[in-house]
Design an enzyme around this catalytic site. Structure first.
Site, PDB file in Angstrom:
ATOM      1  CG  HIS A   1     -48.981  -1.408   7.072  1.00 22.00           C
ATOM      2  ND1 HIS A   1     -48.870  -0.586   6.064  1.00 22.00           N
ATOM      3  CD2 HIS A   1     -49.393  -0.734   8.335  1.00 22.00           C
ATOM      4  CE1 HIS A   1     -49.613   0.537   6.637  1.00 22.00           C
ATOM      5  NE2 HIS A   1     -50.051   0.385   7.814  1.00 22.00           N
TER       6      HIS A   1
ATOM      7  CD  GLU B   1      -2.429   1.475   0.230  1.00 23.21           C
ATOM      8  OE1 GLU B   1      -2.483   2.704  -0.330  1.00 23.21           O
ATOM      9  OE2 GLU B   1      -3.484   0.804  -0.243  1.00 23.21           O
TER      10      GLU B   1
ATOM     11  N   GLY C   1     -16.360  12.360 -13.504  1.00 23.21           N
ATOM     12  CA  GLY C   1     -15.719  10.947 -13.945  1.00 23.21           C
ATOM     13  C   GLY C   1     -14.505  10.608 -13.187  1.00 23.21           C
TER      14      GLY C   1
ATOM     15  CG  LEU D   1     -26.362  14.889  -9.140  1.00 19.96           C
ATOM     16  CD1 LEU D   1     -27.668  14.224  -9.844  1.00 19.96           C
ATOM     17  CD2 LEU D   1     -26.481  16.649  -9.595  1.00 19.96           C
TER      18      LEU D   1
END
Length: 459
Positions: A441, A34, A267, A183
């Protein structure tokens, strides 16, 4: 100095450490390399810090809206950005330190810190160390792409990693790029109190999604005061007395937007440009992603690529699934492949978008007869009770087989409720298996059988 191992893992993101653990448990000696921060994008500049910030931003939004639920908040709402940042840093730091501690304590695992470069298909150099192994796994991730737009080298800009260093509130944040990362930051900083403008080159936000989903996402953001400029065909930058002038050239609206800060969310690119992959015979595509087969093997025998760097998903869950595919095939005698993967992801604005499988447009492109159903969240009892009725539910089914091809839930709890549909898709069951279920529910998920009951032939 030269050292031999049974396996080398380059990168300690989401796939590499888990694979090192499995290889070590199988009795192999493993070197994990790493060069910077353990945990990769998710832990350090992605999921963990950003979702922590999203939670803080939601707290501010709920506090401001408290009266909507009959709750009085005296004295107004103030956001302390230093404390907000410190909380995100703490969450990410704790995860990073825990992962590094775990790796260093793994039996048979040697952690090497530094930049890895291939010398050949079996040899990796890190500084003055030469590490060799018959099996090498690349998990180097990616970073924000910074396109060479006009004037970009003349102004200060931020990426998804750089913006995490801010401990003050921008006066006006201009987000260049109207997709998932951009966003999330746009809504987050608007809720913290900044003025926010999103600039998108395409005709609509998140162009990968269907137009109805895209339009509803835009409505959610604009309802909170985020300005959206689409159709920005010639984005350019210039210094300005008040910060940075961003040229838009939209068909309507001012020709430029002036912001105090600019976030580039245009991107990603893989971290493959300085690994010496050519020396190992590892092929990459035109964008720099490592080419792999369905079992994640590269063009060089004995070398695999996992996670974002292979171009098959820039998500933590796809990286972890890469690990599971490789581990199953190498260690468990399995036959897993990318071909069996059902695409799934989320957009973590609030309310979130949970996505599984194909979009409607992608499903139509297959030429199959389809059945489609949609339901606005305003007709979901749970959403009404919470006072969060923006969004919609949508499902696309193969009319012949009854298999669910794709689904989207944009609304409160959408990132969790989508898993009911995703599980049925992964199991290869027809939609009727879920339609007969008895859900709890009141939840968002309870409307999924109702949604499936509304399926109609696609026109």
């Amino acid at each position: 100095m030269s050292r031999a191992f049974d396996a080398i893992v380059i990168g300690a993101g989401q796939a590499g450490p888990a694979l090192a653990g499995r290889l070590g448990a199988a009795g192999m000696t493993v070197a994990v390399i790493e060069r910077k921060l353990f945990g990769g994008t998710c832990v350090n500049t992605g999921c963990m810090p950003t979702k922590t910030l999203v939670a803080s931003a939601r707290a501010a939004w709920v506090a401001r809206r408290a009266a909507d639920w009959g709750v009085e908040v005296e004295g107004g709402v103030r956001v302390d950005m230093r404390r907000v940042k410190a909380r995100a840093d703490s969450v990410a730091g704790t995860a990073r330190e825990g992962l590094e501690r775990w790796l260093r304590g793994l039996p048979g695992c040697t952690v090497v810190q530094g930049h890895a470069r291939f010398e050949d298909a079996r040899t990796v150099r890190v500084g003055d160390q030469r590490l060799t192994a018959p099996r090498i796994f690349i998990d180097v991730g990616g970073r924000a792409a910074v396109p060479a737009l006009p004037g970009i080298d003349q102004v200060p800009t931020l990426t998804n990693s750089g913006i995490l260093a801010l401990d003050t509130l921008p006066r006006h944040l201009v987000v260049v790029g109207g997709s998932y990362i951009g966003l999330e930051f746009a809504q987050m900083y608007r809720r913290f109190g900044a003025e926010v403008t999103v600039i998108e080159k395409g005709p609509r936000l998140i162009g990968r999604e269907d137009p109805d989903i895209s339009a509803e996402v835009r409505a959610i953001l604009e309802a909170e005061g985020v300005a959206v400029r689409t159709g920005a065909e010639c984005i350019r930058f210039a210094p300005h007395a008040d910060g940075v002038a961003v040229g838009v050239d939209c068909e309507t609206g001012a020709p430029e937007v002036v912001g105090s800060h600019v976030l580039l969310a245009m991107g990603r690119r893989p971290n493959t440009d300085d690994l010496g992959l050519d020396a190992a015979g590892v092929a990459i595509d035109a964008r720099g992603y490592i080419t792999v087969d369905d079992r994640l093997a590269t063009s060089a025998p004995g070398i695999w690529a996992l996670g974002e760097c292979n171009g098959h998903g820039a998500f933590t869950h796809t990286a972890y699934d890469d690990f599971e595919i490789v581990a199953a095939n190498l260690l468990d005698g399995g036959d897993r492949s990318l071909a069996a993967r059902v695409p799934a992801y989320a957009l973590f604005i609030d309310p979130p978008l949970g996505r599984a499988g194909l979009t409607e447009a992608e499903a139509r492109a297959t030429g199959r007869p389809l059945r489609i159903a949609t339901r606005p969240m305003s007709r979901v009892g749970r959403a009404v009770e919470k006072g969060e009725t923006q969004g919609l539910m949508k499902v696309t089914v193969d009319a012949g087989s009854g298999r669910i091809l794709g689904a989207a839930i944009l609304g409160t709890g959408g990132d969790e409720a989508i898993h009911g549909l995703l599980d049925v898709m992964n199991a290869g069951l027809p939609y009727t298996a879920l339609q007969r279920a008895m859900p709890i529910h009141p939840t968002v998920s309870e409307l999924i059988p109702t949604l499936l009951g509304d399926l109609q032939p696609a026109e």
